[in-house]
Motif scaffolding. Structure first.
Motif, mmCIF file in Angstrom:
data_model
loop_
_atom_site.group_PDB
_atom_site.id
_atom_site.type_symbol
_atom_site.label_atom_id
_atom_site.label_comp_id
_atom_site.label_asym_id
_atom_site.label_seq_id
_atom_site.Cartn_x
_atom_site.Cartn_y
_atom_site.Cartn_z
ATOM 1 N N LEU A 35 0.647 -1.221 0.093
ATOM 2 C CA LEU A 35 0.105 -0.009 -0.027
ATOM 3 C C LEU A 35 0.943 1.445 -0.025
ATOM 4 O O LEU A 35 0.381 2.210 -0.914
ATOM 5 N N ASP A 36 1.914 1.275 0.660
ATOM 6 C CA ASP A 36 2.795 2.274 0.553
ATOM 7 C C ASP A 36 3.430 2.660 -0.726
ATOM 8 O O ASP A 36 3.449 3.785 -1.252
ATOM 9 N N ARG A 37 3.667 1.555 -1.496
ATOM 10 C CA ARG A 37 4.168 1.898 -2.884
ATOM 11 C C ARG A 37 3.104 2.155 -3.556
ATOM 12 O O ARG A 37 3.331 3.100 -4.662
ATOM 13 N N ILE A 38 1.940 1.656 -3.415
ATOM 14 C CA ILE A 38 0.733 2.308 -4.430
ATOM 15 C C ILE A 38 0.556 3.550 -4.076
ATOM 16 O O ILE A 38 0.389 4.558 -5.225
ATOM 17 N N GLN A 39 0.631 4.053 -3.013
ATOM 18 C CA GLN A 39 0.119 5.571 -2.540
ATOM 19 C C GLN A 39 1.396 6.211 -2.885
ATOM 20 O O GLN A 39 1.330 7.391 -3.480
ATOM 21 N N ALA A 40 2.676 5.734 -3.150
ATOM 22 C CA ALA A 40 3.946 6.682 -3.524
ATOM 23 C C ALA A 40 3.647 6.900 -4.850
ATOM 24 O O ALA A 40 3.850 8.081 -5.580
ATOM 25 N N LEU A 41 3.226 5.782 -5.656
ATOM 26 C CA LEU A 41 3.088 5.893 -7.038
ATOM 27 C C LEU A 41 1.964 6.797 -7.496
ATOM 28 O O LEU A 41 1.961 7.859 -8.341
ATOM 29 N N SER A 56 0.163 12.104 -9.493
ATOM 30 C CA SER A 56 -0.695 12.957 -9.270
ATOM 31 C C SER A 56 -2.141 12.311 -9.583
ATOM 32 O O SER A 56 -3.074 12.891 -10.325
ATOM 33 N N THR A 57 -2.314 11.256 -9.154
ATOM 34 C CA THR A 57 -3.598 10.307 -9.245
ATOM 35 C C THR A 57 -3.995 9.948 -7.820
ATOM 36 O O THR A 57 -3.150 10.102 -6.929
ATOM 37 N N THR A 58 -4.952 9.034 -7.857
ATOM 38 C CA THR A 58 -5.418 8.407 -6.427
ATOM 39 C C THR A 58 -4.918 7.053 -6.518
ATOM 40 O O THR A 58 -4.335 6.540 -7.586
#
Length: 90
Positions: free
Chosen positions: A26-32, A37-39
């Protein structure tokens, strides 16, 4: 069609599901998402679309799906055959 209307129509077609992710993923997804500049939701949807498309195009999936269909057809045939036998005994 306006962009606003298109977004509204897309939301009407979406279903909310609950998915659990390990915290590191989840940390990696949020960083991406932040960098792009997306969700996080958009990253997950796009990633799943790419994954499903790739798996469905693979030879292994084609073989597995053909086997699944053959087994389902055999089960249906067995049920129909059993049904016709019981009708004869009535």
């Amino acid at each position: 069609m306006s962009t606003e209307r298109s977004k509204t129509e897309d939301k009407e077609k979406q279903i909310v599901v609950s998915v659990r992710f390990p915290s590191h993923l989840l940390d990696r997804i949020q960083a991406l998402a932040a960098v792009l500049s997306t969700t996080a939701n958009a990253v997950i949807r796009e990633g799943m679309e790419a994954h499903v498309t790739a798996v469905a195009a693979s030879p292994d999936f084609k073989k597995a799906s053909e086997q699944y269909i053959a087994e389902a057809q055999a089960r249906v045939a067995a049920v129909l055959q059993d049904g016709s036998k019981s009708d004869l005994h009535v």
